[in-house]
Enzyme design. Structure first.
Site, PDB file in Angstrom:
ATOM      1  N   ARG A   1      74.495  61.837  73.968  1.00  0.00           N
ATOM      2  CA  ARG A   1      75.787  62.389  74.517  1.00  0.00           C
ATOM      3  C   ARG A   1      75.375  63.111  75.774  1.00  0.00           C
ATOM      4  O   ARG A   1      76.383  63.837  76.241  1.00  0.00           O
ATOM      5  CB  ARG A   1      76.412  63.291  73.438  1.00  0.00           C
ATOM      6  CG  ARG A   1      77.167  62.665  72.412  1.00  0.00           C
ATOM      7  CD  ARG A   1      77.453  63.421  71.139  1.00  0.00           C
ATOM      8  NE  ARG A   1      78.226  62.485  70.080  1.00  0.00           N
ATOM      9  CZ  ARG A   1      77.352  61.735  69.141  1.00  0.00           C
ATOM     10  NH1 ARG A   1      76.284  61.679  69.357  1.00  0.00           N
ATOM     11  NH2 ARG A   1      78.215  61.192  68.346  1.00  0.00           N
TER      12      ARG A   1
ATOM     13  N   HIS B   1      72.903  79.514  60.382  1.00  0.00           N
ATOM     14  CA  HIS B   1      73.028  80.051  61.915  1.00  0.00           C
ATOM     15  C   HIS B   1      74.038  79.023  62.754  1.00  0.00           C
ATOM     16  O   HIS B   1      74.757  79.506  63.763  1.00  0.00           O
ATOM     17  CB  HIS B   1      71.509  80.188  62.495  1.00  0.00           C
ATOM     18  CG  HIS B   1      71.707  80.665  64.023  1.00  0.00           C
ATOM     19  ND1 HIS B   1      71.857  81.828  64.212  1.00  0.00           N
ATOM     20  CD2 HIS B   1      71.215  80.031  65.162  1.00  0.00           C
ATOM     21  CE1 HIS B   1      71.605  82.095  65.655  1.00  0.00           C
ATOM     22  NE2 HIS B   1      71.529  80.897  65.735  1.00  0.00           N
TER      23      HIS B   1
ATOM     24  N   TRP C   1      69.051  77.154  76.256  1.00  0.00           N
ATOM     25  CA  TRP C   1      68.796  76.695  75.120  1.00  0.00           C
ATOM     26  C   TRP C   1      69.181  75.091  74.917  1.00  0.00           C
ATOM     27  O   TRP C   1      70.086  74.619  75.410  1.00  0.00           O
ATOM     28  CB  TRP C   1      69.516  77.277  73.891  1.00  0.00           C
ATOM     29  CG  TRP C   1      68.681  77.307  72.494  1.00  0.00           C
ATOM     30  CD1 TRP C   1      69.099  76.159  71.495  1.00  0.00           C
ATOM     31  CD2 TRP C   1      67.590  77.905  72.154  1.00  0.00           C
ATOM     32  NE1 TRP C   1      68.315  76.299  70.464  1.00  0.00           N
ATOM     33  CE2 TRP C   1      67.356  77.405  70.906  1.00  0.00           C
ATOM     34  CE3 TRP C   1      66.978  78.889  72.638  1.00  0.00           C
ATOM     35  CZ2 TRP C   1      66.215  77.901  69.926  1.00  0.00           C
ATOM     36  CZ3 TRP C   1      65.707  79.426  72.030  1.00  0.00           C
ATOM     37  CH2 TRP C   1      65.366  78.881  70.589  1.00  0.00           C
TER      38      TRP C   1
ATOM     39  N   CYS D   1      74.423  73.284  73.780  1.00  0.00           N
ATOM     40  CA  CYS D   1      74.007  72.098  72.631  1.00  0.00           C
ATOM     41  C   CYS D   1      73.615  73.155  71.478  1.00  0.00           C
ATOM     42  O   CYS D   1      72.552  73.807  71.559  1.00  0.00           O
ATOM     43  CB  CYS D   1      72.903  71.374  73.169  1.00  0.00           C
ATOM     44  SG  CYS D   1      72.559  70.348  71.992  1.00  0.00           S
ATOM     45  N   VAL D   2      74.089  72.988  70.458  1.00  0.00           N
ATOM     46  CA  VAL D   2      73.965  73.615  69.010  1.00  0.00           C
ATOM     47  C   VAL D   2      73.680  72.428  67.936  1.00  0.00           C
ATOM     48  O   VAL D   2      74.431  71.439  67.645  1.00  0.00           O
ATOM     49  CB  VAL D   2      74.861  74.131  68.509  1.00  0.00           C
ATOM     50  CG1 VAL D   2      74.378  75.158  67.444  1.00  0.00           C
ATOM     51  CG2 VAL D   2      75.573  75.340  69.611  1.00  0.00           C
TER      52      VAL D   2
ATOM     53  N   ASP E   1      68.353  74.354  59.217  1.00  0.00           N
ATOM     54  CA  ASP E   1      68.224  74.487  57.780  1.00  0.00           C
ATOM     55  C   ASP E   1      69.043  75.854  57.196  1.00  0.00           C
ATOM     56  O   ASP E   1      69.217  76.229  56.079  1.00  0.00           O
ATOM     57  CB  ASP E   1      66.838  74.627  57.381  1.00  0.00           C
ATOM     58  CG  ASP E   1      66.331  73.419  57.565  1.00  0.00           C
ATOM     59  OD1 ASP E   1      66.606  72.155  57.560  1.00  0.00           O
ATOM     60  OD2 ASP E   1      65.009  73.286  57.472  1.00  0.00           O
ATOM     61  N   THR E   2      69.599  76.614  58.403  1.00  0.00           N
ATOM     62  CA  THR E   2      70.307  77.885  57.844  1.00  0.00           C
ATOM     63  C   THR E   2      71.743  77.882  58.402  1.00  0.00           C
ATOM     64  O   THR E   2      72.151  77.045  59.255  1.00  0.00           O
ATOM     65  CB  THR E   2      69.555  79.084  58.463  1.00  0.00           C
ATOM     66  OG1 THR E   2      69.807  78.971  59.855  1.00  0.00           O
ATOM     67  CG2 THR E   2      68.044  79.000  58.246  1.00  0.00           C
TER      68      THR E   2
END
Length: 158
Positions: A136, A97, A31, A89-90, A94-95
């Site tokens: 980064r 999660h 992801w 990587c996260v 908008d939530t």
């Protein structure tokens, strides 16, 4: 003025003779692959630069950040490794999660480190936007994969 956070004190790195006998693993999330693959390459390049044999670097891919912990645990159980780096990587959306994913991977890596078998290095970006991630993974703030490899070498050689 920006600071490249990927600079480090190479005098803290053991000799290539030592590193040539060690084995490292990288678990990379697919992801946000543009970011995570760049970080993984930075880690690989750093290991090789310091004398780790390319055949002693295992890279496995998992779908996302939550799966990093399972991947690291498998490597720790099945193979002889001196350290594992988890790379993900996260990016906040908008939530809530984002919060759950960050909490899951952070607690998972902490739990693996408490086991004390081998160090598991947390190279997971938790950022507010894509630009922060790009900064980064080889941008103006360096490459967190390089930092992960440096940390893995230091921890494996305590």
């Amino acid at each position: 003025m920006t600071t490249d956070l990927s600079t480090y004190d190479a005098s803290q790195i053991p000799s290539a003779d030592v590193l040539g006998r060690q084995r490292y693993a990288i678990v990379v999330a697919d992801w946000n692959s543009e970011i995570t693959y760049s970080m993984a390459q930075g880690a690989i390049d750093t290991f090789v630069h310091h004398g780790v044999l390319k055949e002693n670097i295992d890279v496995i891919h998992v779908p996302g950040a939550v799966e990093l912990t399972f991947g690291a645990a498998r490597l720790m159980k099945e193979e002889r490794v001196d350290a594992v780096i988890v790379i993900g990587c996260v990016i906040q959306g908008d939530t809530p999660h984002f919060d759950y994913v960050c909490q899951s991977v952070t607690q998972g890596v902490a739990a693996l480190n408490v086991q004390g078998k081998v160090p598991v290095i947390f190279s997971v970006l938790t950022v507010l936007n894509r630009q922060q991630a790009l900064d980064r993974c080889g941008g103006k703030l360096g490459n967190k994969g390089i930092e992960g490899a440096y940390t893995a070498i230091r921890m494996a050689n305590l």
